[in-house]
Design a protein around this motif. Structure first.
Motif, PDB file in Angstrom:
ATOM      1  N   UNK A 239     -19.231  12.875  51.912  1.00 18.93           N
ATOM      2  CA  UNK A 239     -19.208  13.024  50.459  1.00 18.93           C
ATOM      3  C   UNK A 239     -20.635  12.961  49.932  1.00 18.93           C
ATOM      4  N   UNK A 240     -20.987  13.873  48.993  1.00 16.82           N
ATOM      5  CA  UNK A 240     -22.345  13.847  48.433  1.00 16.82           C
ATOM      6  C   UNK A 240     -22.618  12.553  47.688  1.00 16.82           C
ATOM      7  N   UNK A 241     -23.889  12.237  47.601  1.00 19.00           N
ATOM      8  CA  UNK A 241     -24.326  11.034  46.908  1.00 19.00           C
ATOM      9  C   UNK A 241     -24.032  11.144  45.413  1.00 19.00           C
ATOM     10  N   UNK A 242     -23.642  10.048  44.782  1.00 22.25           N
ATOM     11  CA  UNK A 242     -23.403  10.068  43.340  1.00 22.25           C
ATOM     12  C   UNK A 242     -24.700   9.749  42.601  1.00 22.25           C
ATOM     13  N   UNK A 243     -24.706  10.058  41.315  1.00 22.77           N
ATOM     14  CA  UNK A 243     -25.863   9.792  40.475  1.00 22.77           C
ATOM     15  C   UNK A 243     -25.383   9.063  39.223  1.00 22.77           C
ATOM     16  N   UNK A 244     -26.143   8.084  38.788  1.00 19.66           N
ATOM     17  CA  UNK A 244     -25.809   7.342  37.576  1.00 19.66           C
ATOM     18  C   UNK A 244     -26.284   8.118  36.356  1.00 19.66           C
ATOM     19  N   UNK A 245     -25.384   8.338  35.399  1.00 19.61           N
ATOM     20  CA  UNK A 245     -25.695   9.037  34.154  1.00 19.61           C
ATOM     21  C   UNK A 245     -25.342   8.110  32.999  1.00 19.61           C
TER      22      UNK A 245
ATOM     23  N   UNK B  26      -8.892  35.129  16.534  1.00 22.05           N
ATOM     24  CA  UNK B  26      -9.152  36.141  17.564  1.00 22.05           C
ATOM     25  C   UNK B  26     -10.548  36.750  17.410  1.00 22.05           C
ATOM     26  N   UNK B  27     -11.271  36.830  18.516  1.00 21.10           N
ATOM     27  CA  UNK B  27     -12.599  37.416  18.525  1.00 21.10           C
ATOM     28  C   UNK B  27     -13.686  36.542  17.924  1.00 21.10           C
ATOM     29  N   UNK B  28     -13.353  35.331  17.481  1.00 23.18           N
ATOM     30  CA  UNK B  28     -14.323  34.447  16.836  1.00 23.18           C
ATOM     31  C   UNK B  28     -14.797  33.370  17.800  1.00 23.18           C
ATOM     32  N   UNK B  29     -15.876  32.713  17.428  1.00 22.11           N
ATOM     33  CA  UNK B  29     -16.420  31.608  18.220  1.00 22.11           C
ATOM     34  C   UNK B  29     -16.601  30.388  17.328  1.00 22.11           C
ATOM     35  N   UNK B  30     -16.679  29.223  17.974  1.00 20.86           N
ATOM     36  CA  UNK B  30     -16.880  27.977  17.231  1.00 20.86           C
ATOM     37  C   UNK B  30     -17.666  27.005  18.096  1.00 20.86           C
ATOM     38  N   UNK B  31     -18.566  26.276  17.477  1.00 22.92           N
ATOM     39  CA  UNK B  31     -19.316  25.230  18.154  1.00 22.92           C
ATOM     40  C   UNK B  31     -18.514  23.940  18.005  1.00 22.92           C
ATOM     41  N   UNK B  32     -18.021  23.417  19.123  1.00 22.22           N
ATOM     42  CA  UNK B  32     -17.088  22.295  19.112  1.00 22.22           C
ATOM     43  C   UNK B  32     -17.764  21.040  19.661  1.00 22.22           C
ATOM     44  N   UNK B  33     -17.756  19.993  18.863  1.00 19.09           N
ATOM     45  CA  UNK B  33     -18.351  18.726  19.283  1.00 19.09           C
ATOM     46  C   UNK B  33     -17.490  17.995  20.291  1.00 19.09           C
ATOM     47  N   UNK B  34     -18.156  17.260  21.185  1.00 15.02           N
ATOM     48  CA  UNK B  34     -17.445  16.450  22.186  1.00 15.02           C
ATOM     49  C   UNK B  34     -17.647  14.954  21.962  1.00 15.02           C
ATOM     50  N   UNK B  35     -18.612  14.587  21.117  1.00 10.04           N
ATOM     51  CA  UNK B  35     -18.919  13.167  20.915  1.00 10.04           C
ATOM     52  C   UNK B  35     -19.664  12.560  22.085  1.00 10.04           C
ATOM     53  N   UNK B  36     -20.054  13.372  23.063  1.00 10.25           N
ATOM     54  CA  UNK B  36     -20.714  12.886  24.279  1.00 10.25           C
ATOM     55  C   UNK B  36     -22.218  13.113  24.185  1.00 10.25           C
ATOM     56  N   UNK B  37     -22.964  12.036  24.446  1.00 12.64           N
ATOM     57  CA  UNK B  37     -24.416  12.117  24.599  1.00 12.64           C
ATOM     58  C   UNK B  37     -24.767  11.466  25.928  1.00 12.64           C
ATOM     59  N   UNK B  38     -25.648  12.116  26.691  1.00 11.97           N
ATOM     60  CA  UNK B  38     -25.994  11.592  28.013  1.00 11.97           C
ATOM     61  C   UNK B  38     -27.497  11.519  28.200  1.00 11.97           C
ATOM     62  N   UNK B  39     -27.908  10.704  29.167  1.00 15.41           N
ATOM     63  CA  UNK B  39     -29.298  10.634  29.616  1.00 15.41           C
ATOM     64  C   UNK B  39     -29.274  10.883  31.116  1.00 15.41           C
ATOM     65  N   UNK B  40     -29.646  12.097  31.492  1.00 19.95           N
ATOM     66  CA  UNK B  40     -29.699  12.444  32.912  1.00 19.95           C
ATOM     67  C   UNK B  40     -30.995  11.928  33.523  1.00 19.95           C
ATOM     68  N   UNK B  41     -30.952  11.539  34.789  1.00 19.55           N
ATOM     69  CA  UNK B  41     -32.205  11.174  35.453  1.00 19.55           C
ATOM     70  C   UNK B  41     -33.092  12.411  35.615  1.00 19.55           C
ATOM     71  N   UNK B  42     -34.397  12.221  35.613  1.00 16.00           N
ATOM     72  CA  UNK B  42     -35.304  13.330  35.887  1.00 16.00           C
ATOM     73  C   UNK B  42     -34.899  13.991  37.198  1.00 16.00           C
ATOM     74  N   UNK B  43     -35.067  15.310  37.256  1.00 11.77           N
ATOM     75  CA  UNK B  43     -34.703  16.038  38.465  1.00 11.77           C
ATOM     76  C   UNK B  43     -33.247  16.434  38.509  1.00 11.77           C
TER      77      UNK B  43
END
Length: 149
Positions: free
Chosen positions: A1-7, A37-54
Protein backbone atom coordinates in the motif's frame (compact mmCIF):
# COMPACT_ATOMS: atom_id res chain seq x y z
CA UNK A 1 0.00 0.00 0.00
CA UNK A 2 1.34 3.47 -0.87
CA UNK A 3 2.47 5.75 1.92
CA UNK A 4 -0.16 8.13 3.31
CA UNK A 5 0.29 11.87 3.67
CA UNK A 6 -1.07 14.13 6.40
CA UNK A 7 -3.28 16.95 5.07
CA UNK A 8 -4.45 19.66 7.46
CA UNK A 9 -8.13 20.45 6.90
CA UNK A 10 -10.85 22.87 8.00
CA UNK A 11 -14.25 21.44 7.04
CA UNK A 12 -17.68 20.64 8.46
CA UNK A 13 -16.90 17.00 7.56
CA UNK A 14 -13.61 15.80 6.06
CA UNK A 15 -13.76 14.07 2.66
CA UNK A 16 -14.00 10.28 2.96
CA UNK A 17 -12.92 7.40 0.76
CA UNK A 18 -15.93 5.25 -0.15
CA UNK A 19 -13.92 2.02 -0.43
CA UNK A 20 -10.49 0.75 0.58
CA UNK A 21 -8.04 1.42 -2.24
CA UNK A 22 -10.04 4.30 -3.78
CA UNK A 23 -7.85 7.04 -5.26
CA UNK A 24 -10.33 9.86 -4.62
CA UNK A 25 -12.08 10.99 -1.46
CA UNK A 26 -15.61 12.34 -1.92
CA UNK A 27 -16.21 16.08 -1.76
CA UNK A 28 -19.76 17.09 -0.83
CA UNK A 29 -21.75 20.23 -1.52
CA UNK A 30 -22.07 22.82 1.23
CA UNK A 31 -25.00 24.51 -0.54
CA UNK A 32 -28.24 23.76 -2.37
CA UNK A 33 -28.78 24.94 -5.93
CA UNK A 34 -30.21 24.00 -9.32
CA UNK A 35 -28.09 23.72 -12.46
CA UNK A 36 -30.20 24.22 -15.57
CA UNK A 37 -29.48 22.27 -18.78
CA UNK A 38 -26.27 23.47 -20.42
CA UNK A 39 -25.43 25.73 -17.45
CA UNK A 40 -22.59 25.67 -14.95
CA UNK A 41 -22.31 26.61 -11.28
CA UNK A 42 -19.46 27.12 -8.85
CA UNK A 43 -20.38 24.97 -5.85
CA UNK A 44 -18.81 25.41 -2.44
CA UNK A 45 -17.65 22.42 -0.40
CA UNK A 46 -16.74 24.18 2.86
CA UNK A 47 -13.36 22.41 2.66
CA UNK A 48 -10.05 24.21 3.09
CA UNK A 49 -6.78 22.27 3.13
CA UNK A 50 -3.06 22.79 3.65
CA UNK A 51 -1.11 20.37 1.49
CA UNK A 52 2.52 19.65 2.29
CA UNK A 53 5.04 21.12 -0.14
CA UNK A 54 5.65 18.76 -3.04
CA UNK A 55 1.98 17.69 -3.20
CA UNK A 56 -1.05 18.68 -5.27
CA UNK A 57 -4.76 17.86 -5.02
CA UNK A 58 -6.88 17.28 -8.11
CA UNK A 59 -10.66 17.81 -8.09
CA UNK A 60 -12.13 15.26 -10.52
CA UNK A 61 -15.65 14.32 -11.66
CA UNK A 62 -17.66 11.47 -10.16
CA UNK A 63 -18.38 8.84 -12.81
CA UNK A 64 -21.91 8.14 -11.49
CA UNK A 65 -22.96 11.79 -11.83
CA UNK A 66 -21.60 11.90 -15.37
CA UNK A 67 -23.20 8.63 -16.49
CA UNK A 68 -26.60 9.08 -14.79
CA UNK A 69 -27.12 12.85 -14.99
CA UNK A 70 -24.55 14.35 -17.40
CA UNK A 71 -22.88 16.30 -14.58
CA UNK A 72 -19.17 16.94 -15.00
CA UNK A 73 -16.52 19.45 -13.94
CA UNK A 74 -15.71 22.29 -16.32
CA UNK A 75 -11.98 22.50 -15.54
CA UNK A 76 -11.37 18.82 -14.79
CA UNK A 77 -9.11 18.17 -13.17
CA UNK A 78 -9.20 21.23 -10.98
CA UNK A 79 -5.78 21.82 -9.46
CA UNK A 80 -5.30 22.72 -5.79
CA UNK A 81 -1.73 23.88 -5.25
CA UNK A 82 0.12 23.35 -1.97
CA UNK A 83 0.06 27.08 -1.17
CA UNK A 84 -3.72 27.55 -1.65
CA UNK A 85 -5.70 28.04 1.57
CA UNK A 86 -9.14 29.07 0.29
CA UNK A 87 -12.30 27.01 0.05
CA UNK A 88 -12.28 24.25 -2.55
CA UNK A 89 -15.11 24.98 -4.97
CA UNK A 90 -16.25 22.78 -7.82
CA UNK A 91 -17.24 24.19 -11.24
CA UNK A 92 -20.06 21.78 -12.14
CA UNK A 93 -21.53 21.66 -15.65
CA UNK A 94 -24.90 20.14 -16.57
CA UNK A 95 -24.37 18.63 -20.04
CA UNK A 96 -27.95 17.27 -20.20
CA UNK A 97 -29.88 19.08 -22.95
CA UNK A 98 -33.26 18.87 -21.22
CA UNK A 99 -33.11 18.08 -17.48
CA UNK A 100 -32.02 20.45 -14.70
CA UNK A 101 -29.97 18.95 -11.88
CA UNK A 102 -30.61 19.76 -8.22
CA UNK A 103 -27.68 19.78 -5.80
CA UNK A 104 -28.48 19.44 -2.09
CA UNK A 105 -26.27 20.07 0.93
CA UNK A 106 -24.28 16.89 1.55
CA UNK A 107 -24.50 15.54 -2.04
CA UNK A 108 -21.28 13.99 -3.30
CA UNK A 109 -20.26 16.25 -6.20
CA UNK A 110 -16.59 15.47 -6.91
CA UNK A 111 -13.57 13.54 -5.73
CA UNK A 112 -10.30 14.87 -4.33
CA UNK A 113 -7.08 13.07 -5.27
CA UNK A 114 -3.88 14.01 -3.39
CA UNK A 115 -0.58 13.19 -5.09
CA UNK A 116 3.11 13.95 -4.77
CA UNK A 117 4.37 16.08 -7.62
CA UNK A 118 8.05 16.60 -8.43
CA UNK A 119 9.35 20.01 -9.39
CA UNK A 120 10.51 19.99 -13.01
CA UNK A 121 13.85 21.39 -14.13
CA UNK A 122 13.24 22.69 -17.67
CA UNK A 123 16.47 22.31 -19.66
CA UNK A 124 16.62 24.21 -22.97
CA UNK A 125 18.00 22.14 -25.89
CA UNK A 126 18.12 22.61 -29.67
CA UNK A 127 16.52 19.23 -30.45
CA UNK A 128 14.61 16.58 -28.53
CA UNK A 129 15.59 12.89 -28.57
CA UNK A 130 13.58 10.58 -30.83
CA UNK A 131 10.74 8.48 -29.42
CA UNK A 132 8.40 5.79 -30.74
CA UNK A 133 5.52 8.27 -30.80
CA UNK A 134 7.37 11.23 -32.20
CA UNK A 135 5.22 14.28 -32.87
CA UNK A 136 1.93 12.31 -33.17
CA UNK A 137 -0.82 14.25 -31.41
CA UNK A 138 -4.56 13.97 -30.77
CA UNK A 139 -5.97 10.76 -32.23
CA UNK A 140 -2.62 9.61 -33.59
CA UNK A 141 -2.74 6.24 -31.82
CA UNK A 142 -6.41 5.32 -32.32
CA UNK A 143 -6.96 5.68 -36.06
CA UNK A 144 -5.56 4.06 -39.20
CA UNK A 145 -6.79 5.16 -42.62
CA UNK A 146 -9.90 6.77 -41.12
CA UNK A 147 -11.04 3.67 -39.18
CA UNK A 148 -10.73 3.01 -35.47
CA UNK A 149 -8.39 0.29 -34.35
Amino acid sequence: MPESVDVLIVAPEPPVYAHPGDAGADLVSAESLRIEPGQRALVGTGVRIALPDGHVAFVVPRSGLAAKHGITIVNAPGTVDAGYRGEIKVALLNTDAAQPYDVAVGDRIAQLIVMPVPRANFIPVDELPDSARGAGGFGSTGYQNGTTS
